[in-house]
Design an enzyme around this catalytic site. Structure first.
Site, PDB file in Angstrom:
ATOM      1  N   ASP A   1       0.854  -1.182   0.000  1.00 45.60           N
ATOM      2  CA  ASP A   1       0.000   0.000   0.000  1.00 45.60           C
ATOM      3  C   ASP A   1       0.896   1.240   0.000  1.00 45.60           C
ATOM      4  OD1 ASP A   1      -2.886   1.109   0.630  1.00 45.60           O
ATOM      5  OD2 ASP A   1      -1.487   2.190   1.915  1.00 45.60           O
TER       6      ASP A   1
ATOM      7  N   ASN B   1      -2.622  13.218  -3.946  1.00 50.30           N
ATOM      8  CA  ASN B   1      -3.806  13.665  -4.688  1.00 50.30           C
ATOM      9  C   ASN B   1      -4.229  15.072  -4.276  1.00 50.30           C
ATOM     10  OD1 ASN B   1      -4.189  11.414  -6.318  1.00 50.30           O
ATOM     11  ND2 ASN B   1      -5.408  10.331  -4.781  1.00 50.30           N
TER      12      ASN B   1
ATOM     13  N   GLU C   1      -4.712   2.565  -4.133  1.00 46.81           N
ATOM     14  CA  GLU C   1      -3.249   2.565  -4.178  1.00 46.81           C
ATOM     15  C   GLU C   1      -2.665   1.269  -3.616  1.00 46.81           C
ATOM     16  OE1 GLU C   1      -4.447   4.662  -0.326  1.00 46.81           O
ATOM     17  OE2 GLU C   1      -5.198   4.472  -2.374  1.00 46.81           O
TER      18      GLU C   1
END
Length: 567
Positions: free
Chosen positions: A426, A434, A469
């Site tokens: 992860d 973002n 992700e």
């Protein structure tokens, strides 16, 4: 037949022709009327010989009825001389060319032996030649019938032995003899009719029967061609069904090349795909290893067809307007066809034969149909492959999607292909990327991470985007420690190398950022299900890496040991 055998055969044949010529000069009587008659019979024999019927690879000659009349009217020597002309005519009409000319002396000697044996039986039973209508039909009936039966049996036996012993071909004696009986049942009455009519009405009989047979011969040839075309269409249809049943590109290409090789009885088949004005070889497995390098980047004939979009045929190497000097001289004839998809030339198929004049127009036309079927089939397979890839791939990263990963994991568990492990990773603080640079910049990071995983992970690994992700890597034949080493390589690469992205929020600005990840590793146990393994890796990632500061590699064994110690 090998070269030495052919040389001996031609030597005997030339000697035979010399002897036959000498005997003809000294023994065949000459006279004005007789000469005209003989020439008329010879022309009739050549006419009938020019209309052979090719049935399942056998050349069926139909001039024996004329040779029977010639034998009964003029004797054995004249019949042998005229038969020589008929043999050459029949074989040429049947398509015999340079590569198989040895069949001329072979058939000559077969007919010579047949004529000698049949004539011996005829004379032994009291038959007389040259008497015409002077003898009653009953007096000649038994010797003539015996001659015809002997001719049939001896001729077919010799041909059968040659095919089996010399050519090593499969040949059914019984089927062949039945075929000869059927033909002889027509030829014998025609031969007797010709003899007696020529005696009764003269040369008019030759013209009448010649015209009659020419009509029958043309009808039989038309019927044979229609049957031959129907068989080819049936073969092409069956080939088309097989091609359309293929669901993989590799299988389709291989099957098509094999079909063409069988259909044209070719020595070499090369199939190319055109990309960026270049030809790429697709079916190298069918090439002789000795010559495969000559075809890797396209032969001259294929390149010409790809550039012009027009078919090319070379029936004889010496007559071809294109000569590929790189190719071995064993290839004597070539046919090359474009493979089209709509208006574009998709590729080229080129077929080579070691024999001159090998490719017939009719078969080339059928090959064009087969090529069109292949063009549609490969387009369908490519669309199927694209659809299949889209259904199992993540559209952003190009990695496998979650559904495919679970199927692969279940299959590996069911097959009990131990050892194997998975890595669940992860990306750390991805939401911040973002929020700071925009979601498209985040997508760029995901693509870069996917590319790095493809380069670092073993070739047999299955890499998928688990969601958001998170990523999962299936590592067949990797125990926990081997998987840990793969995880460490990924962790070190992520943390040491930055990723260049273009910020969506800061217009036009490029930024170098470093992305780290937390890794959880679990090795499959004997009783683990697919989801059990995912849960173990997930626990290792959160408890062993995320909760301890991120940017770490942890295994399920590590946290299991820590938990047991804390107890």
């Amino acid at each position: 037949m090998n070269l030495k055998q052919k040389q001996w055969l031609w030597g005997l044949y030339l000697g035979y022709l010399v002897v036959l010529f000498a005997l003809s000069v000294f023994l065949i009587p000459r006279g004005d009327l007789t000469a005209i008659e003989k020439i008329s019979f010879l022309l009739l024999m050549i006419l009938t010989a020019s209309m052979p019927i090719i049935y399942r690879g056998h050349v069926l000659t139909l001039f024996q009825w004329v040779s029977l009349a010639v034998f009964l009217k003029y004797g054995l020597l004249v019949e042998i001389v005229m038969t020589q002309f008929a043999i050459i005519t029949a074989l040429y009409s049947a398509g015999v060319r340079y590569g198989s000319l040895y069949r001329i002396p072979v058939n000559t000697f077969i007919f010579l032996i047949t004529s000698l044996v049949s004539a011996a039986v005829f004379y032994f039973l009291g038959g007389e030649v040259g008497r015409g209508l002077a003898l009653t039909f009953q007096q000649q009936l038994v010797p003539i019938f015996a001659y015809a039966v002997t001719f049939l049996v001896v001729n077919h036996t010799l041909i059968h032995l040659f095919r089996v012993l010399v050519l090593k071909a499969n040949s059914s004696f019984l089927k062949g003899i039945m075929r000869e009986v059927a033909i002889s049942s027509i030829m014998l009455p025609l031969g007797l009719m010709l003899l007696y009519l020529s005696e009764a009405v003269g040369l008019v009989a030759v013209f009448i029967l010649g015209s009659f047979f020419a009509g029958i011969g043309m009808f039989l040839q038309m019927y044979h061609k229609s049957q031959y075309t129907n068989r080819m269409l049936k073969d092409v249809t069956e080939y088309g069904h097989e091609l359309n049943a293929c669901n993989t590109r590799e299988k389709l290409i291989h099957l098509f090349a094999v079909q063409v090789e069988q259909f044209l009885e070719a020595d070499t088949v090369v199939l190319y795909e055109g990309k960026q004005q270049e030809l790429n070889l697709l079916n190298g497995s069918l090439l002789d290893a000795e010559w495969s390098n000559h075809f890797q980047n396209g032969d001259l004939y294929s390149k010409n067809v790809y550039e012009t979009g027009s078919p090319y045929t070379m029936l004889r190497r010496e007559d071809g307007d294109l000569r590929d000097i790189r190719l071995p001289e064993i290839y004597q004839s070539v046919v090359s066809l474009p493979i089209r998809q709509k208006e574009d030339t998709y590729g080229v198929i080129t077929v080579f034969s070691k024999n001159m004049y090998h490719f017939k127009k009719q078969r080339i036309h059928m090959l064009e149909i087969l090529v069109n079927i292949f063009a549609v089939a490969i387009k369908n397979v490519d669309l199927l492959e694209t659809t299949k890839q889209e259904s199992v791939r993540d559209p952003l990263t190009g990695l496998y999607n979650f559904r495919y990963m679970m199927e692969a994991l279940k299959k590996t568990v069911n097959e009990a292909d131990f050892p194997f492990s998975i890595i669940l990773l992860d990306l750390d603080h991805f939401k911040k990327i973002n929020d700071t640079y925009g979601h498209q910049s985040g997508n760029d990071v995901l693509e870069a991470v996917a590319d790095r995983m493809r380069k670092i992970c073993p070739d047999n690994s299955v890499i998928s985007r688990y969601g958001g992700e998170e990523f999962v890597i299936l590592l067949p034949h990797h125990g926990e420690e081997d998987a840990r080493q793969v995880g460490i390589l990924l962790q070190q690469d992520f943390s040491s190398r930055s990723i260049l992205i273009r910020s969506d929020l800061l217009v036009g600005e490029t930024v170098d950022i470093k992305v780290t990840a937390s890794f959880g590793i679990a090795e499959a146990g004997k009783k683990d299900h697919a989801m059990d393994l995912i849960r173990k890796a997930d626990r290792a990632m959160y408890n062993g890496a995320k909760s301890k500061g991120r940017n770490r590699v942890a295994t399920y064994s590590d946290i299991k040991q820590e938990h047991s110690l804390s107890l």
